[in-house]
Design a protein around this motif. Sequence first.
Motif, PDB file in Angstrom:
ATOM      1  N   GLY A 104     -75.680 -30.446  -4.433  1.00 30.93           N
ATOM      2  CA  GLY A 104     -76.312 -29.971  -3.212  1.00 30.93           C
ATOM      3  C   GLY A 104     -77.500 -29.066  -3.455  1.00 30.93           C
ATOM      4  O   GLY A 104     -78.463 -29.074  -2.683  1.00 30.93           O
ATOM      5  N   ARG A 174     -72.940 -36.040  -0.037  1.00 33.53           N
ATOM      6  CA  ARG A 174     -73.597 -34.792   0.358  1.00 33.53           C
ATOM      7  C   ARG A 174     -75.112 -34.886   0.189  1.00 33.53           C
ATOM      8  O   ARG A 174     -75.869 -34.396   1.030  1.00 33.53           O
ATOM      9  N   TYR A 181     -71.878 -33.658   6.522  1.00 37.95           N
ATOM     10  CA  TYR A 181     -71.138 -32.432   6.248  1.00 37.95           C
ATOM     11  C   TYR A 181     -71.638 -31.251   7.066  1.00 37.95           C
ATOM     12  O   TYR A 181     -70.886 -30.331   7.349  1.00 37.95           O
ATOM     13  N   SER A 182     -72.891 -31.268   7.435  1.00 39.84           N
ATOM     14  CA  SER A 182     -73.408 -30.136   8.211  1.00 39.84           C
ATOM     15  C   SER A 182     -72.957 -30.183   9.665  1.00 39.84           C
ATOM     16  O   SER A 182     -72.911 -29.153  10.335  1.00 39.84           O
ATOM     17  N   LEU A 187     -67.215 -29.382   4.231  1.00 42.30           N
ATOM     18  CA  LEU A 187     -67.425 -29.872   2.873  1.00 42.30           C
ATOM     19  C   LEU A 187     -66.323 -29.422   1.920  1.00 42.30           C
ATOM     20  O   LEU A 187     -65.766 -30.232   1.170  1.00 42.30           O
ATOM     21  N   GLN A 190     -63.178 -31.219   2.486  1.00 37.41           N
ATOM     22  CA  GLN A 190     -63.256 -32.594   2.023  1.00 37.41           C
ATOM     23  C   GLN A 190     -63.083 -32.678   0.514  1.00 37.41           C
ATOM     24  O   GLN A 190     -62.409 -33.591  -0.004  1.00 37.41           O
TER      25      GLN A 190
END
Length: 207
Positions: A104, A174, A181-182, A187, A190
Motif C-alpha cells: 500500500g 489493495r 478497502y477504503s 483492510l 480482511q
Amino acid sequence: MTQAASQRAYHHGNLRAELLEQAVEQLRSTPAEQLSLRAVARALGVSQTAPYRHFSDKEALLAAIATRGYRELLEQLATARDAGGDSAAQQLRLVARAYVDFAGRQEQLFKLMFGPLVQPGDDYPELREVSRETLLLVQAILQHGMHSGEFEEQDIIYLANASWAGIHGVATLRVDTPGLYSKHIDLLRQIDVAVNAFINGIRRRDT
C-alpha cells in the motif's frame, strides 16, 4: 542537486547510488514502464550517457530498484516476525500485515517487484537471491510452527507458496482496487480473516 555537485558525486563513485535513489523517487509517482535512464540523469544534472557506466540498460536499472525493494520488504517482514514472539501463527499474522502495508505504501515498487518487467533470473543473481530470502522467511515460520506442534507436518514448499499466494492476493487487491478497502471492507480485518483461514487449515489437531 546542481550539475557541479552531481559531477563531484560521480567523480567519487557515488553516481550509481544517486541514480538509484532518484529512480526510486520517480517511481513513487511514475509507473516503471515510463521510467527512463535519460530522465533520471536529467534530474541529477549529469550527461545522458553517464548512467550507462553503471546500468547497461533500463532493465538493469529496474532490476536494481526491485532488488532494493525486496531488501526493504525483507527487513520489514523480519521485524514483523520478531514482534510475533514464539507463536508461529502470530508471526504469520504480523508478517501478512507488514506485506500488505508495504504494498500500500510502495504501490509502483510493489508492481515492479512482482510484475513482468523484471523477474529474478540468471541475469540478476542479487535480485533472485533476495526474492528467495523473502520466501525462505515464510518457510522458516511454517517450519517453526511444525516443530512446535502448532501446525501439521506438510510439504513446506507447497505450504509456503499457498500462504504467500493468499496474502499476495489481498495486497494486490489493495493496490489495484483501493476503493474496495477504503469504502467497503476493513483492510486489517480482511488480512486477519485470510491468515486465520489459512492457519485453521494447517493447525495441528490432536487425535
